[in-house]
Design a protein around this motif. Sequence first.
Motif, PDB file in Angstrom:
ATOM      1  N   SER A 134      -2.502  -5.706 -12.775  1.00  0.00           N
ATOM      2  CA  SER A 134      -3.197  -6.924 -12.349  1.00  0.00           C
ATOM      3  C   SER A 134      -2.317  -7.793 -11.462  1.00  0.00           C
ATOM      4  O   SER A 134      -2.803  -8.423 -10.518  1.00  0.00           O
ATOM      5  N   GLY A 135      -1.023  -7.818 -11.765  1.00  0.00           N
ATOM      6  CA  GLY A 135      -0.111  -8.613 -10.946  1.00  0.00           C
ATOM      7  C   GLY A 135      -0.013  -8.084  -9.527  1.00  0.00           C
ATOM      8  O   GLY A 135      -0.060  -8.853  -8.556  1.00  0.00           O
ATOM      9  N   SER A 136       0.109  -6.764  -9.388  1.00  0.00           N
ATOM     10  CA  SER A 136       0.185  -6.177  -8.045  1.00  0.00           C
ATOM     11  C   SER A 136      -1.147  -6.321  -7.314  1.00  0.00           C
ATOM     12  O   SER A 136      -1.182  -6.524  -6.095  1.00  0.00           O
ATOM     13  N   TYR A 137      -2.241  -6.248  -8.065  1.00  0.00           N
ATOM     14  CA  TYR A 137      -3.566  -6.426  -7.453  1.00  0.00           C
ATOM     15  C   TYR A 137      -3.714  -7.831  -6.871  1.00  0.00           C
ATOM     16  O   TYR A 137      -4.151  -8.001  -5.721  1.00  0.00           O
ATOM     17  N   LEU A 138      -3.326  -8.823  -7.655  1.00  0.00           N
ATOM     18  CA  LEU A 138      -3.435 -10.202  -7.177  1.00  0.00           C
ATOM     19  C   LEU A 138      -2.467 -10.462  -6.025  1.00  0.00           C
ATOM     20  O   LEU A 138      -2.807 -11.160  -5.062  1.00  0.00           O
ATOM     21  N   LEU A 139      -1.270  -9.886  -6.110  1.00  0.00           N
ATOM     22  CA  LEU A 139      -0.307 -10.021  -5.020  1.00  0.00           C
ATOM     23  C   LEU A 139      -0.869  -9.429  -3.734  1.00  0.00           C
ATOM     24  O   LEU A 139      -0.738 -10.021  -2.648  1.00  0.00           O
ATOM     25  N   ALA A 140      -1.505  -8.270  -3.850  1.00  0.00           N
ATOM     26  CA  ALA A 140      -2.099  -7.629  -2.676  1.00  0.00           C
ATOM     27  C   ALA A 140      -3.175  -8.510  -2.056  1.00  0.00           C
ATOM     28  O   ALA A 140      -3.221  -8.694  -0.828  1.00  0.00           O
ATOM     29  N   GLN A 141      -4.027  -9.073  -2.902  1.00  0.00           N
ATOM     30  CA  GLN A 141      -5.075  -9.959  -2.391  1.00  0.00           C
ATOM     31  C   GLN A 141      -4.463 -11.170  -1.690  1.00  0.00           C
ATOM     32  O   GLN A 141      -4.930 -11.593  -0.625  1.00  0.00           O
ATOM     33  N   LEU A 150      -1.949  -2.859  -2.696  1.00  0.00           N
ATOM     34  CA  LEU A 150      -3.254  -2.584  -3.302  1.00  0.00           C
ATOM     35  C   LEU A 150      -3.382  -1.097  -3.644  1.00  0.00           C
ATOM     36  O   LEU A 150      -3.929  -0.736  -4.695  1.00  0.00           O
ATOM     37  N   MET A 151      -2.866  -0.237  -2.777  1.00  0.00           N
ATOM     38  CA  MET A 151      -2.838   1.193  -3.083  1.00  0.00           C
ATOM     39  C   MET A 151      -1.964   1.465  -4.308  1.00  0.00           C
ATOM     40  O   MET A 151      -2.324   2.261  -5.183  1.00  0.00           O
ATOM     41  N   LEU A 152      -0.822   0.788  -4.369  1.00  0.00           N
ATOM     42  CA  LEU A 152       0.073   0.944  -5.515  1.00  0.00           C
ATOM     43  C   LEU A 152      -0.612   0.502  -6.805  1.00  0.00           C
ATOM     44  O   LEU A 152      -0.499   1.164  -7.847  1.00  0.00           O
ATOM     45  N   SER A 153      -1.329  -0.602  -6.737  1.00  0.00           N
ATOM     46  CA  SER A 153      -2.040  -1.104  -7.914  1.00  0.00           C
ATOM     47  C   SER A 153      -3.060  -0.084  -8.414  1.00  0.00           C
ATOM     48  O   SER A 153      -3.182   0.157  -9.624  1.00  0.00           O
ATOM     49  N   ALA A 154      -3.790   0.522  -7.476  1.00  0.00           N
ATOM     50  CA  ALA A 154      -4.777   1.541  -7.853  1.00  0.00           C
ATOM     51  C   ALA A 154      -4.093   2.759  -8.468  1.00  0.00           C
ATOM     52  O   ALA A 154      -4.596   3.351  -9.437  1.00  0.00           O
TER      53      ALA A 154
END
Length: 209
Positions: free
Chosen positions: A191-198, A167-171
């Motif tokens: 968006s992919g990394s954000y969803l993966l983090a979630q 999530l930090m990486l996505s930001a």
Amino acid sequence: MWSWISVAVSGLISISAFENNKLTHALVFKVTSLALLLYITVTHAAAASAPVVWVAVGLCAALLADALHLLQWRPKLCFGAFLLSQLFYSKAFWVQISGAIVWWLPALLIATSIVAFFLLLPQLDTLIFPVTIMGIMLLHMAWAAGEVWLKLPSDASLAGFVGSLVLMLSALLLAIHDYRHPLPLGQYLISGSYLLAQGLIVASVVLLP
């Protein structure tokens, strides 16, 4: 398994729709992805424990934030919802542990964050304050997740820690993409990394015994 596959497919459709300026479709499938994660959290967890409840509440806040972000409505409310989501996730991690704090972990996270902050500083301008606040919240969440992993090592705690780092990486990718230079396939990466983090954060409570 099918629930997780549905989350991934829905997320991919949402990203593709956003790339093609189909905002309605992007919104519907983005909300669907998070709603499915909320469903997984509620139905797949072994018990309605405090971490499960806090992650579920965090997902609700994230759902609101994502909807407002895609619609470009109420930016302050959107920002606040993102912060609340991270705060609720942090709470989900902190309630799992007690005792002494491992101080080298936050020190390492802070040092890394400072480097990233100064790399982006020339482009931030008036956004310094919100970016700093967001960074602090993400750092706090990663610290909490890392503490759980260090004290209670398991697949669940590892998923939570990796999820917080992703999530930090996505930001960070979002900041680079928006304020330094566009990244190739930037929206898919962000968006992919954000969803993966979630998904990993959800897995961290679903896998709890």
